[in-house]
Design an enzyme around this catalytic site. Structure first.
Site, short mmCIF file in Angstrom:
data_model
loop_
_atom_site.label_atom_id
_atom_site.label_comp_id
_atom_site.label_asym_id
_atom_site.label_seq_id
_atom_site.Cartn_x
_atom_site.Cartn_y
_atom_site.Cartn_z
N CYS A 1 0.87 -1.18 0.00
CA CYS A 1 0.00 0.00 0.00
C CYS A 1 0.91 1.23 0.00
O CYS A 1 1.58 1.50 1.00
CB CYS A 1 -0.86 -0.04 1.26
N CYS B 1 -0.59 3.53 -6.81
CA CYS B 1 -1.52 3.00 -5.81
C CYS B 1 -1.84 1.60 -6.28
O CYS B 1 -2.17 1.41 -7.47
CB CYS B 1 -2.80 3.86 -5.77
N1 DGL Z 1 -3.86 0.63 -2.22
C1 DGL Z 1 -3.41 1.77 -1.51
C2 DGL Z 1 -2.19 2.40 -2.14
O1 DGL Z 1 -1.40 1.71 -2.76
C3 DGL Z 1 -4.36 2.82 -1.00
C4 DGL Z 1 -5.80 2.80 -1.24
C5 DGL Z 1 -6.64 3.59 -0.21
O2 DGL Z 1 -6.86 4.77 -0.38
O3 DGL Z 1 -7.06 2.93 0.72
O4 DGL Z 1 -1.95 3.57 -2.00
#
Ligand code: DGL
Length: 252
Positions: free
Chosen positions: A69, A179
Site C-alpha cells: 500500500c 496506488c
Molecule cells: N492501495 C493503496 C495504495 O497503494 C491505498 C488505497 C486507499 O486509499 O485505501 O496507495
C-alpha cells in the site's frame, strides 16, 4: 510466513507478482476492509490501522512484512522500521523506472492517492531523481472505491478519462500507477492512451523482497499457501478475493 498488507484488495496485485517470484512461500494477506479507503482518513488514523495489522502479523510470527500500500508506505514505513527489527519491504511509486525509461525527458504522470502525492516522502523521491520538472501528479481517490466495488467497466473508464483531461497527454511518455488499486485499471489506461508506457512498483518490490529474504537466509522451500485476513479476522468472503485474483491473472 510472509505478511502482506494493504488497505483493501489493491495489494493482491503485488501479492500475485510476489508469488511468481517466490512460489514456495506461505503468505498471510491482510486487507483492512473495515477502514478502506485510506485516502479519506487522517495520517494518525492510518498509522493506527497499520499498527493493528503489524501487531496481527507479529502474533502470527511472520518473518517479513510487505506494505503493499503506497499510502501506508508514505505515512509510516520509516517509523515502523525504526521500531521493529524484522524486514519491512514497502512499495512506492515507480518513478525511477519511468525516469530511466525515457531518454527524451518527456513528462511522467504519477497517479496515486492524495496522501501519497502530498507526502514528504514522495517529494523526497522526486527530488532524489531530479525529476521535479518531469513529474505531474494526479490524485484518483475514486478509483480506489471503484476497485473495491468491483467496478471495472465504462464508469471507471469515464472517470479516468475525465481526470486526464486537464493534461495534454501527448506530452507524456509514461504513467506511474502509484496506488496498488490502480493496477487493475492498467488495460483501461492503455485503451485511453495507447502511447503511454505504464509502470507500477510491483515487479521491483517483489524482487527486492526476494533479495532481502535470500540475503538473510530466510527463503522457504515448503509448500505454497495463502490465507486471507480482513481487519484482523479470517475472511468470510473468500470468493470475493478469488474474483480479484482471476482478474489479476488476466492482466499479465
Ligand atoms: N492501495 C493503496 C495504495 O497503494 C491505498 C488505497 C486507499 O486509499 O485505501 O496507495
Amino acid at each position: 510466513m510472509i505478511g502482506v498488507f494493504d488497505s483493501g484488495i489493491g495489494g493482491l496485485t503485488l501479492l500475485h507478482e510476489i508469488i511468481q517470484q517466490l512460489p514456495n512461500e506461505q503468505f498471510c494477506y491482510y486487507a483492512d476492509t473495515e477502514n478502506v479507503p485510506y485516502s479519506t482518513k487522517s495520517e494518525e488514523q492510518i498509522k493506527s490501522y497499520v499498527e493493528d495489522a503489524v501487531n496481527y502479523f507479529l502474533q502470527r510470527n511472520v518473518k517479513a512484512i510487505v506494505l503493499a500500500c503506497n499510502t501506508a508506505t508514505n505515512v509510516c514505513v520509516e517509523d515502523l522500521r525504526n521500531r521493529y527489527t524484522l524486514p519491512i519491504i514497502a512499495i512506492q511509486p515507480a518513478v525511477k523506472v519511468a525516469v530511466d525509461n525515457d531518454k527524451f525527458g518527456r513528462k511522467i504522470l504519477v497517479c496515486a492517492t492524495p496522501i501519497t502525492l502530498r507526502s514528504a516522502r514522495f517529494q523526497r523521491l522526486v527530488d532524489l531523481l531530479n525529476a521535479n520538472n518531469l513529474v505531474e501528479r494526479l490524485a484518483l481517490p475514486e478509483l480506489v472505491k471503484l476497485a473495491e466495488s468491483e467496478v471495472f467497466d465504462e464508469k471507471a473508464k469515464q472517470y479516468i478519462q475525465d481526470s486526464l483531461q486537464q493534461f495534454d497527454i501527448k506530452q507524456f511518455s509514461s504513467v506511474v500507477l502509484g496506488c496498488t488499486h490502480f493496477t487493475y485499471y492498467e488495460p483501461t489506461f492503455r485503451e485511453i492512451a495507447p502511447h503511454l508506457s505504464i509502470f507500477d512498483g510491483n515487479e521491483g518490490t517483489a524482487r527486492h523482497l526476494k533479495n532481502i529474504l535470500s540475503k538473510l537466509n530466510l527463503l522457504s522451500n515448503e509448500n505454497f499457501s495463502v490465507e486471507y485476513i480482513e481487519s484482523g479476522k479470517p475472511t468470510q468472503n473468500l470468493s470475493r478475493f478469488e474474483r480479484y485474483i482471476e482478474r489479476i491473472k488476466l492482466l499479465y
